[in-house]
Design a protein around this motif. Structure first.
Motif, PDB file in Angstrom:
ATOM      1  N   HIS A  90       1.123  -1.080  -0.141  1.00  0.00           N
ATOM      2  CA  HIS A  90      -0.210   0.301   0.404  1.00  0.00           C
ATOM      3  C   HIS A  90       0.840   0.982  -0.337  1.00  0.00           C
ATOM      4  O   HIS A  90       0.457   2.725   0.294  1.00  0.00           O
ATOM      5  CB  HIS A  90      -0.780   0.034   1.507  1.00  0.00           C
ATOM      6  CG  HIS A  90      -0.550   0.314   2.237  1.00  0.00           C
ATOM      7  ND1 HIS A  90      -0.013  -1.485   3.579  1.00  0.00           N
ATOM      8  CD2 HIS A  90      -0.249   1.031   3.470  1.00  0.00           C
ATOM      9  CE1 HIS A  90       0.219  -1.050   4.379  1.00  0.00           C
ATOM     10  NE2 HIS A  90       0.977   0.150   4.730  1.00  0.00           N
ATOM     11  N   GLU A 105       3.917   0.945  11.237  1.00  0.00           N
ATOM     12  CA  GLU A 105       2.838   1.010   9.685  1.00  0.00           C
ATOM     13  C   GLU A 105       2.378  -0.302   9.884  1.00  0.00           C
ATOM     14  O   GLU A 105       0.786   0.127   9.025  1.00  0.00           O
ATOM     15  CB  GLU A 105       4.151   1.123   8.126  1.00  0.00           C
ATOM     16  CG  GLU A 105       3.158   0.801   7.632  1.00  0.00           C
ATOM     17  CD  GLU A 105       2.336   2.146   6.956  1.00  0.00           C
ATOM     18  OE1 GLU A 105       1.389   2.228   6.433  1.00  0.00           O
ATOM     19  OE2 GLU A 105       2.770   3.558   7.579  1.00  0.00           O
ATOM     20  N   GLU A 109      -1.639   0.663   9.505  1.00  0.00           N
ATOM     21  CA  GLU A 109      -2.222   0.280   8.395  1.00  0.00           C
ATOM     22  C   GLU A 109      -3.331  -0.925   8.598  1.00  0.00           C
ATOM     23  O   GLU A 109      -4.505  -0.805   8.310  1.00  0.00           O
ATOM     24  CB  GLU A 109      -1.550  -0.794   7.536  1.00  0.00           C
ATOM     25  CG  GLU A 109      -2.293  -1.179   6.463  1.00  0.00           C
ATOM     26  CD  GLU A 109      -2.910   0.065   5.378  1.00  0.00           C
ATOM     27  OE1 GLU A 109      -3.750  -0.843   4.174  1.00  0.00           O
ATOM     28  OE2 GLU A 109      -2.939   0.767   5.615  1.00  0.00           O
ATOM     29  N   ARG A 112      -6.973   1.703   9.820  1.00  0.00           N
ATOM     30  CA  ARG A 112      -6.938   2.336   9.483  1.00  0.00           C
ATOM     31  C   ARG A 112      -7.984   1.579   8.696  1.00  0.00           C
ATOM     32  O   ARG A 112      -8.924   1.685   7.623  1.00  0.00           O
ATOM     33  CB  ARG A 112      -5.702   2.767   7.854  1.00  0.00           C
ATOM     34  CG  ARG A 112      -4.824   3.770   7.938  1.00  0.00           C
ATOM     35  CD  ARG A 112      -4.241   4.095   7.046  1.00  0.00           C
ATOM     36  NE  ARG A 112      -2.606   4.346   7.279  1.00  0.00           N
ATOM     37  CZ  ARG A 112      -1.608   4.507   7.505  1.00  0.00           C
ATOM     38  NH1 ARG A 112      -1.327   2.655   6.390  1.00  0.00           N
ATOM     39  NH2 ARG A 112      -0.516   4.533   7.301  1.00  0.00           N
ATOM     40  N   ILE A 125      -2.812  -7.023   4.922  1.00  0.00           N
ATOM     41  CA  ILE A 125      -1.087  -5.864   4.573  1.00  0.00           C
ATOM     42  C   ILE A 125      -0.127  -6.714   3.522  1.00  0.00           C
ATOM     43  O   ILE A 125       0.152  -8.461   3.903  1.00  0.00           O
ATOM     44  CB  ILE A 125      -1.347  -5.671   5.813  1.00  0.00           C
ATOM     45  CG1 ILE A 125      -2.249  -4.975   7.080  1.00  0.00           C
ATOM     46  CG2 ILE A 125       0.132  -5.543   5.911  1.00  0.00           C
ATOM     47  CD1 ILE A 125      -1.759  -4.675   8.194  1.00  0.00           C
TER      48      ILE A 125
END
Length: 609
Positions: A90, A105, A109, A112, A125
């Motif tokens: 991403h 991260e 993520e 999110r 992910i």
């Protein structure tokens, strides 16, 4: 064959970019067909430490409760030299050399997608790690199995996690890495329990035993590692992870691997198993096995991809082309769709498709039957003949032959043919309308655009209405022409003897006797039948010329003429495709691109074997 794992990595990333990550979908899925290794274990099994040991880096979120809340597709790429780095799918242009930033991260993520809650998500992910200290390998880290929900989580979280884990490992292409702690009874292992349910023979399960160094004194895990306690097709592998104290002190992972090797080599219980113990051996054996599985699956993947490409292309063909953006493109698109409809309509008329034969049935059956039902003999019954003859004579009886009476009798009989003639026109009109509706239904492109379908249908019906009116006028003119001018030759050929009414010396009353009137009726009936036979042939010609021929030549000419003057907004409204269809076409187009790319990649690998 290291490119085999790289190939699967590339396809997996492309799948996730398209939203294909193994869930139920209305779109074809490639993810499920790709061999993968899913890491399964309870929350306290040491699953994260095993992964970090294989990678040689601290990069996974840590904490209490459910830390892994989304699947993590961990793709390891061995490089010859250079600095280690990581990349997220991403964030394609960003390289992470600080693995603490990688951990953050992953957390960010996850938040999110799920929000800052403790919910889970099945959207994976993708993390790629490039290092000279790894083997080429792909692992999918799944949320840890749990037995109770913690504060802030729904009661269903336990079942939700198990369902997610099961959705991955129940697929026959999934290799299961079942992580269990050695300091707990294997019978209570969540990883072993769920693996046994989906892989009862242990044919695709690798058992990993953690925390061997934390077992109670006087106990060991030899029976498990030798496959005596719980047998799997593949040998159990023991690992010794860093302790919490080592983690707190940031002990180097490379040093931790060395200490792990020394532990197995120096332990009397495990010395004989040391050659197949440890996280390094685990990474190598998994990499080798994954390559073997991928290689064996290539023919099946090729078959699946070829079949799916064909299915997607077929559906895209059914969905039709996307709508043009400019006015010229829209106008051209509408014209092409209309021409397609017009061609189908003509094929129905010409016999390429069924339906046009019904018009001939009107001419061969319906019209003759209608004419026959007119029963002219009743129209020319004695009383009617006498009535019309005497009325036509008026105060002055005819001298030689009752010409006006003849004309009235003939006209009153022929005018009744107008009914069957009009009925034939209407019958053909009805058939043509049915063929229009059928042709619209068979024009695949018109199914995409409801407004255009209505517009084309209305325009075609209006055109048929105009041809019907013209056909009715021309056809009835044929009947009126027969009424307005009689065929003289027919009457000249009739005998003019005394018995047939040709002698003017008879009295007026004799001229109206039954024999005389019967002769007149017979003569008129013969003439009317002759005209009827002629019209039976000429009426179909008029109908075909005015209706069928014009429908073939100019069904949508009026519509085309008006189309050229329409504004872009109106053209756009006519191409009002269902948004769901547009979305479906876009999704299928992207999916087709993925499959074609995968096809080329796999074919290249297959040829290089």
């Amino acid at each position: 064959m290291e490119n085999l794992i790289s190939l699967v990595n590339k396809i997996q990333r492309a799948c996730t970019a398209l939203g294909d990550h193994g869930e139920d979908s209305a779109l074809p899925t490639l993810w499920d067909a790709l061999p993968s290794i899913a890491v399964v274990g309870g929350q306290s099994s040491g699953k994260s430490s095993v992964l970090e040991s294989i990678v040689g880096k601290d990069f996974l979120p840590r904490g209490s409760g459910i830390v892994t809340r989304r699947p993590l597709v961990l793709q390891l790429h061995k490089i010859d030299e250079g600095r280690e780095y990581a990349e997220f799918m991403h964030l394609p242009r960003k390289r992470f050399t600080d693995f603490a930033a990688v951990r953050k991260e992953i957390q960010d993520e996850t938040d999110r997608e799920t929000g800052r809650t403790k919910q889970i998500s099945s959207v994976p992910i993708h993390l790629s790690v490039y290092s000279p200290n790894v083997v080429n390998l792909t692992l999918i880290d799944l949320p840890g199995l749990t037995k109770v929900a913690v504060e802030g989580q729904p009661e269903s979280i336990v079942q939700d996690i198990e369902n997610m884990v099961r959705s991955y490992i129940e697929k026959p292409n999934c290799i299961i890495l079942a992580v269990s702690p050695a300091n707990q009874d294997l019978a209570t292992s969540d990883a072993i329990r769920i693996s046994r349910e989906v892989d009862p023979k242990g044919e695709r399960t690798f058992g990993v035993l953690t925390k061997i160094d934390l077992m109670d004194k006087g106990t060991d895990a030899v029976d498990i590692l030798e496959g005596k306690s719980y047998k799997l097709q593949f040998p159990w592998i023991g690992v010794v992870n860093r302790s919490q104290a080592d983690i707190n002190k940031n002990v180097d992972m490379i040093a931790a691997r060395r200490r792990e090797r020394e532990y197995f080599q120096n332990s009397p219980e495990y010395k004989h198993l040391a050659h197949r113990m440890g996280s390094e051996h685990l990474g190598k054996i998994l990499s080798k096995h994954l390559e073997t599985v991928i290689r064996s699956r290539i023919p099946g993947l090729q078959s699946l991809i070829n079949k799916t490409i064909s299915e997607i292309e077929s559906e895209l063909s059914r969905l039709g082309k996307p709508v043009a953006t400019d006015a010229g493109g829209k106008l051209y698109m509408i014209m092409e769709i209309c021409r397609g409809f017009d061609q189908i309509f003509k094929e129905h008329l010409d016999g390429v498709r069924p339906g046009g034969d019904k018009i001939y049935t009107v001419f061969d059956n319906q019209l003759p039957a209608a004419l026959k039902r007119l029963q002219f003999d009743k129209q020319l019954a004695m009383e009617n003949v006498k009535k019309l003859i005497t009325e036509a004579d008026g105060y002055q009886p005819h001298l030689i032959a009752p010409e006006q009476g003849y004309r009235r009798l003939i006209e009153s009989s022929l005018v009744t043919i107008r009914g069957p003639a009009e009925a034939a026109v209407d019958a053909v009109h009805s058939i043509l309308k049915d063929l229009v509706h059928k042709s619209i239904g068979e024009t695949m492109e018109l199914k995409q655009y409801p407004t255009l379908r209505v517009e084309v249908g209305n325009a075609a019906i209006e055109a048929l209405d105009r041809t019907r009116d013209e056909s009715k006028r021309a056809t009835l003119q044929l009947v009126d022409m027969e009424c307005s001018y009689l065929t003289v030759e027919f009457f000249r050929k009739l005998p003019q003897d005394i018995e047939k009414g040709g002698n003017p010396t008879h009295s007026i009353f004799d001229r109206y006797n039954d024999s005389y009137l019967r002769r007149i009726g017979t003569t008129v009936l013969s003439y009317v039948n002759m005209v009827c036979a002629s019209l039976r042939n000429s009426i179909p010609k008029s109908i075909v010329y005015c209706q069928v021929r014009e429908a073939k030549r100019s069904l949508l000419d009026h519509f085309f003429a008006e189309l050229g003057g329409k504004e872009v907004k109106k053209l756009s409204s006519m191409l009002d495709e269902d948004p769901a269809v547009m979305q479906r076409r876009t999704s299928l187009g992207k999916r087709l691109e993925l499959y074609r790319s995968a096809q080329a990649e796999i074919d290249a690998v297959a040829w290089s074997k």
